[in-house]
Enzyme design. Structure first.
Site: not given
Ligand code: CP
Ligand code: NVA
Length: 305
Positions: A102, A129, A132, A223, A263, A291
């Protein structure tokens, strides 16, 4: 055989996504049906940002499959700061069977994949993502079947939308996107999605009018307005985003049984109201649960041999 990464949903073909969904369905029915398959295999979660769903579902997924996951949070590896991404990738590949990363910049996860000799899975970057997006489309097919659906995405054109957009194009779903001016999806992603959509008879439409976008929608997806790492833009952009809040009034313009997706994490009271999040139309927690099932299918595909 060379290793396979999952940096974008477009790294998979339509039949591969369909197979993945079949495997996820099996896991959902019988979570331990493949326990032991990844026995003695270890992955690391190299996370530069916080996480609930992605981290926990990958860790539990590895345990369910008989393997092990090591969490390396923002203060541990310090990717690209304590040592170069190249060195980290080469060393981690000597210990592990896979990496979930990440990152802030999509270039960082690409760089990690370039130098790692084990599969790298994108667990969210500023651009994409894919885990997701896969799980969202699995959830949509679980609830609506495999046929045509109209997905209306309302809000910020960012990573989550990008993967949903690319995935919808591959699977032939129609997607209507409503964003404030200046927050449209990335032009390169849009171009790619349109090219894929044209061969799969799927519709992509962009508007700055949320009411027009949700008309006759089967699914409304939103989102956060401010993603992780973008906190500085918060005050500046909220006024533009206000009309894009998924609230009772907006939802009333869609089909009566429209499904509400997010999400998560949600910023309740900003992009979505409590009333909508907690309504009977909301499938946000089913979506979050999926997920786990979909990621186990991904792990099995990339690490299962
Ligand atoms: N939706 C998602 O990726 O959640 P987290 O940021 O908690 O992993
Ligand atoms: N768009 C959001 C998604 C989190 C799962 C972010 O990047 O923070």
């Amino acid at each position: 055989m060379s290793k396979r990464d999952l940096l974008s949903i477009t790294d998979l073909t339509k039949p591969e996504i369909e197979n993945l969904f079949e495997t996820a369905k099996v896991f959902k029915k019988d979570p331990f049906c493949k326990s032991g398959t990844l026995k003695s295999k270890s992955i690391a979660l190299v996370f530069q940002k916080p996480s609930n769903r992605t981290r926990v579902s990958f860790e539990v997924g590895m345990v369910d499959l008989g393997g092990h996951a090591i969490y390396l949070g923002p203060d541990e590896l310090k990717l690209g700061v304590r040592e170069s991404i190249k060195d980290a990738a080469k060393v981690l590949s000597r210990y592990l069977d896979g990496l979930v990363a990440r990152t802030f910049s999509h270039d960082d996860v690409t760089e990690l994949a370039k130098f790692a000799t084990v599969p790298v899975i994108n667990g969210l970057s500023d651009l994409l993502h894919p885990c997701q997006g896969l799980s969202d489309l699995f959830t949509i097919e679980e609830k609506c079947g495999k046929g045509k659906v109209k997905i209306s995405f309302v809000g910020d054109g960012n990573n989550v939308l990008h993967s949903l957009l690319l995935g919808s194009s591959i699977l032939g779903k129609d997607i209507f996107i409503a964003t404030p001016k200046g927050h449209e999806p990335d032009a390169g992603i849009l171009k790619k999605a349109k090219k894929i959509a044209s061969s799969n008879k799927s519709v992509i439409e962009l508007t700055n009018d949320p009411a027009a976008s949700v008309k006759d929608a089967d699914v409304i997806y939103t989102d956060v307005w401010v993603s992780m790492g973008e906190e500085a833009r918060k005050k500046k952009s909220f006024k533009k985003f206000k009309p894009f809040q998924v609230n009772k009034k907006l939802v009333s313009l869609a089909k009566k049984d429209v499904l509400i997706m997010h999400c998560l994490p949600a910023h309740r009271g900003e992009e979505i109201t409590d009333e909508v999040m907690d309504s009977k139309n909301s499938i946000c927690y089913d979506q979050a649960e999926n997920r786990l099932h979909v990621q186990k299918a991904i792990l099995l595909m990339l690490l299962g041999g």
